[in-house]
Design a protein around this motif. Structure first.
Motif: not given
Length: 230
Positions: A84-97, A131-137
């Motif tokens: 109801e409140n947003f147009d777009e979302v980014t998953p916090g972890y699920a799309m990380k490497h 695509l590249v993060w300081h962790s979660n690879q």
């Protein structure tokens, strides 16, 4: 003078503030009360909140939010608020490497495919995570890509006659269909100051058998085990 009344007032205010700072409120759920619901809000406040439009209606740009993909998929109330409140979302972890790539380098799209399908039904767009993060690879997989190749030494005596290769004369070795040439190159081996065999194809070397180097016969004994390494 009035200043004599102001200074004690300031001092007492600082005392009150410092007292508050040392006694921060601790929030916790009352075990005898249960979950707090909207029904417990004062009616006046409920009516005031109900008059607000969704957050995205107050902007003239795409309003996005970072959310938990698993929570969005499993919690209907959470999903309703996001939709109801947003147009777009980014998953916090699920799309990380680390979430999508296993130790073999295989990508698992199961979770994110279901997530994108659900957000699409709600009219939301998905902005993929960095695509590249300081962790979660997936470090085990990535480190494996740059790990050195270990070439083990022979476990026994070499019975293949390589004297002709070491001398460069190819004694007892047959250069069949040599193409542009089959030669021994100094200092081109895997280790320093070692040799390598160079087989150069020619314009007529169209088939696998068009460039061949045949080794001498290797004597074997029935019942013995032999190891071939390259």
């Amino acid at each position: 003078m009035k200043f004599k009344y102001i200074f004690p007032l300031i001092a007492s205010s600082l005392l009150v503030l410092s007292s508050c700072d040392d006694n921060l409120m601790e929030w916790e759920k009352d075990p005898d009360h249960g979950a707090v619901t909207g029904a417990e809000l004062p009616l006046e406040l409920v009516e005031k909140i109900s008059r607000y439009e969704p957050l995205k209606s107050y902007t003239n740009f795409v309003l996005g939010n970072g959310i938990g993909a698993d929570l969005y998929m499993s919690d209907a109330a959470y999903r309703k608020i996001v939709n109801e409140n947003f147009d777009e979302v980014t998953p916090g972890y699920a799309m990380k490497h680390g979430a999508m790539v296993n130790a073999k380098g295989e990508i698992n799209f199961t979770t994110i495919d279901a997530f994108i399908a659900e957000t699409k039904k709600a009219g939301l767009t998905v902005f993929g995570h960095t695509l590249v993060w300081h962790s979660n690879q997936n470090a085990s997989y990535l480190n494996g890509l740059i790990a050195p190749t270990v070439i083990p030494g022979s476990s026994g005596t070499n019975i293949l006659d390589v004297a002709g290769l070491k001398s460069g004369a190819f004694t007892n070795w047959s250069r069949n269909n040599p193409g542009k040439g089959i030669t021994v190159i100094d200092n081109a081996g895997l280790a320093s100051a070692t040799k390598a065999i160079q087989l150069a194809a020619s314009a007529t070397s169209a088939q696998p058998y068009s460039l061949q180097l045949t080794s001498p016969n290797v004597p074997i004994v029935t019942g013995h085990n032999y190891e071939i390494s390259f």
